[in-house]
Design a protein around this motif. Sequence first.
Motif, PDB file in Angstrom:
ATOM      1  N   ARG A 148      -2.713  -0.563  -6.799  1.00 37.99           N
ATOM      2  CA  ARG A 148      -2.506  -1.514  -5.719  1.00 37.99           C
ATOM      3  C   ARG A 148      -2.934  -2.934  -6.118  1.00 37.99           C
ATOM      4  NH1 ARG A 148      -5.360  -1.017   0.025  1.00 37.99           N
ATOM      5  NH2 ARG A 148      -5.197   1.210  -0.297  1.00 37.99           N
ATOM      6  N   GLN A 172     -10.097  -2.166  -4.067  1.00 35.90           N
ATOM      7  CA  GLN A 172     -10.477  -0.936  -3.390  1.00 35.90           C
ATOM      8  C   GLN A 172     -11.748  -0.327  -3.958  1.00 35.90           C
ATOM      9  OE1 GLN A 172      -8.863   0.315  -0.579  1.00 35.90           O
ATOM     10  NE2 GLN A 172      -8.079  -1.779  -0.763  1.00 35.90           N
ATOM     11  N   ALA A 230       2.563   1.498  -3.397  1.00 35.63           N
ATOM     12  CA  ALA A 230       1.605   1.882  -4.423  1.00 35.63           C
ATOM     13  C   ALA A 230       1.434   3.398  -4.421  1.00 35.63           C
ATOM     14  CB  ALA A 230       0.267   1.187  -4.180  1.00 35.63           C
ATOM     15  N   ASN A 231       1.348   3.969  -3.227  1.00 34.04           N
ATOM     16  CA  ASN A 231       1.200   5.419  -3.151  1.00 34.04           C
ATOM     17  C   ASN A 231       2.458   6.137  -3.622  1.00 34.04           C
ATOM     18  OD1 ASN A 231      -1.359   5.150  -2.191  1.00 34.04           O
ATOM     19  ND2 ASN A 231      -0.736   5.185  -0.027  1.00 34.04           N
ATOM     20  N   THR A 254       0.837  -1.195   0.000  1.00 35.05           N
ATOM     21  CA  THR A 254       0.000   0.000   0.000  1.00 35.05           C
ATOM     22  C   THR A 254       0.878   1.253   0.000  1.00 35.05           C
ATOM     23  OG1 THR A 254      -1.479  -1.287   1.385  1.00 35.05           O
ATOM     24  CG2 THR A 254      -1.990   1.034   1.122  1.00 35.05           C
TER      25      THR A 254
END
Lengths: 399, 549
Positions: free
Chosen positions: A254, A339, A247-248, A244
């Motif tokens: 993600r 998500q 991914a950011n 996570t």
Amino acid sequence: MSLLTILAISLIGCLCAAWVFRFSGQVLSDQKPFFRDMPYGVAFGYVLGVAVLAWIIVTYIGAKIAGFPAANKLYFFVKAVEWFVIFAVAAVLFRILGRNLGTAGMRKLFRSMPLTASFGILIIILYAIVSIFAGWIAPYGQEQVFAQANIPPGGDPSTGGNPQFPMGTDQIGRDIYSRLIYGAQNTVGIAFATTCLAFFIGGTFGFLAATLGGWLDQIVSRTVDVLMAIPALIFALLLMTIATVWANNFGIDRTIFMVVIIAVIDATRVYRLARAVGQNIVVMDYIEAAKLRGEGLMYLIFREILPNATAPLLAEFGLRFCFVFLTIASLSFLGVGIQPPLADWGTMVKDLSQFINFAQFAPNVASAPLLAAGAIALLTVAVNFVVDWMLHKSSGLKE
Amino acid sequence: MSGTLLKIRNLQIEGRADETWNPIINGIDFDLNKGEVLGLIGESGAGKSTAGLAAMGFTRDGCRISGGTVEFDGIDLVNASAAVKRGLLGKRIAYVAQSAAASFNPAHKLIEQHVEAPVQHGVQDRATSQADGIELYRRLRLPDPDNIGFRYPHQVSGGQLQRAMTAMAMSCRPDLIIFDEPTTALDVTTQIEVLAAIRDIVEQFDTAAIYITHDLAVVAQMADKIKVLLKGDEVEEADTRTMLSDPKEEYTKSLWAVRSFQRPAKPAINTGATPVISVQNVTAAYGTVPVLFDVNFDIHQGRTVAVVGESGSGKSTAARCITGLLPPKQGHIEFDGVALPLDYKKRNKDQLRQAQMIYQMADTALNPRKSIGEIIGRPVQFYSGLTGADKRRRVEQLLEQIELEPTQYINRLPSELSGGQKQRVGIARALAADPKFIICDEVTSALDQLVAEGILKLLADLQDTLGLSYMFITHDLATVRSISDEVVVMKDGRVVEQGPKADMFQPPHHPYTDLLLSSVPEMDPDWLTELLEKRGIDNIGDAAVGKMV
């Protein structure tokens, strides 16, 4: 009477009935081998089966006749019986269809197919159609929010439903029916891609290890041992948490991380199978003949070993697909999987889970989270039926 | 010999395949008196095992008795209840399976399994039955009879297991024993011991027996009368001596004639000629376990060298050294006078092409997922680079050479062929490489005698037309006699004797060669008796081998 007494009485009743059944069968049929050689346990099984069936039928009719409060108690029982019958009939019809249409080979296949397998194939085909054509089938978008939230499923205004939303809306007013259909696309599609990747990784290394052996086998096998020693779901959860952040930072979706992580974890299991199957094939004389001919590694793996390993690998593919699918649903349920606003069955179960508390007095409201859970269960059962049948066929077991 | 024990009338058995019932046995009859031994012979698929099991009122899964009667001592076994059969089987009717190694439960000691039936049937208590088992072991001449029963099945040899199984069948002193190919999986020298033991014990207890086998010479030793089966039909039945000396039917005569196939002798080898393959001072080991010791032999152009020996004698290992699968520790292999690299991975394509191999089990030697055309086509393409129509033409030509109709077989899978046809495809695959030298590893031992003869004739013809050289690994001396030019006898990884065939089959022999030769059953009902007399009753088998070495 306590429950225990009832159980004891019915058990003794069945035991007596079994003896009567066998004895009268022997007398009436004039000692036909079927009754004559029937063990007592088998006779008991027949009687018990009939008793359970009778109980189901009586309870079902009773629930249909009974009024509001009593019927509520048996709401899920009635639904289960009805859907079981509907699926059974659908499977029978599908098998009849298969036996009369299509090529000769396909007809022959359907003739020897058990009902469970044709049920499984039917469900898989339905899921495939739904997930491919989700955009056309779904009445609304998966992200579309309506004014009225928490409409219970059923579409019947007298119980608070709305015919526009036959399966109701969720806690922020999205149509559950549409989200179930899109969920098929997201969850099943991603699970399929993940399983393929897992098989590519696990299969390649497994066959390489089986063919070459030696230090390569040792290194890969021990690495796999280490990965397998960590509980899969916790490991996935841990890696997803790390992913996570990445991914950011890197701006990568993600979901891609999730696919890779689950694929690698599941590839360890595929590796074990591919290596075991491969080792059995590698010792065959035709492999030795190919080696002595001077064939290369690629030819050995793809032309000699792989065709003989397809049956067990295909069966494993079905099972592995179920596990991957459940892992994705679990991760989504825990909040690190697919998500929002993408629809996903695991997330749907999580979001609607508090409705299960209504089961006592409003069973149709409580069925909201069960729709997504049922969709997961149905596919898992269907795939397992098909896999069982394929394993049975490939192992050459008869009866 | 009093009274009929077993009476079978018009027995019909069907088997289920692809949703239909197909006949396996179409009406056979026979009677068996007390103390009499009936030999059932036939090719595989003749229904002899099925008939033997039916004599117990039993059919395998997927089979059923569809007609006829089986009457054992006045009891109708076809319609008997499960309870009645349970009372008979093991107690009055016993069964000895082909593979004792696969039929014993590996988790229990021999004697534990031996006492099971008597205790179960209430014939004897545990202690008596155990003592009786030891006595039976002694009578069957098992080594160390007092203690051998307390071993696990994997701790005794195949021949001993087979005898232990016979003892187990005798445990309740049954009236009838069914022997289903009890010696087929054994070496010739071991076979003698088991045959002698079975024959003695059957005589001692006056037990009736059905002896199922495909080996005519074996059945000649064991049976009082012989019944020949072919595809579920009876061909003929007669007592052993009549049957051997004067068979009536053509099929029976053809079975009898198999053993007479022999190739004419070839002129002596030119002493100066370079051998195609020369094995020189080869010593080899699996890991640290040595298996070959200083092995030397030559194979010349157009010749067949038979390598014979028992299992474990190193004959297959010698083949693995030649092919390069097991690089020798010492010594080297020359091909046409040039030393070959020891490891096959270091050999070039042409060196690999020149030496081909045909395997014992055609089932595992052909990839079950590939069609016959692909199996034969691959080496054609690989070595000669032919593709498309040229490749197909070459494959068709090869199929014609092995006497299979190309259009009919080219697209079939190996599972759609019979055992003999599969072996022919194996030969075609070797020929496809256009080799000079072929190793035949027990190529006929998994086949029926008639089929095996066909394969041997084919190999002989191919040798004459193509000038091939064969290394022929076998444990069957009848095969050696029919096809070889020279013989190499191996024992415990050493060559004990070698020379032209004519010399090898004439005395004087090396003692081991003598033992091998004399152990080959002959088609004479008195052969076993005479042989045992000659060797002395205590001197058979293991003991004999031990003394001679």
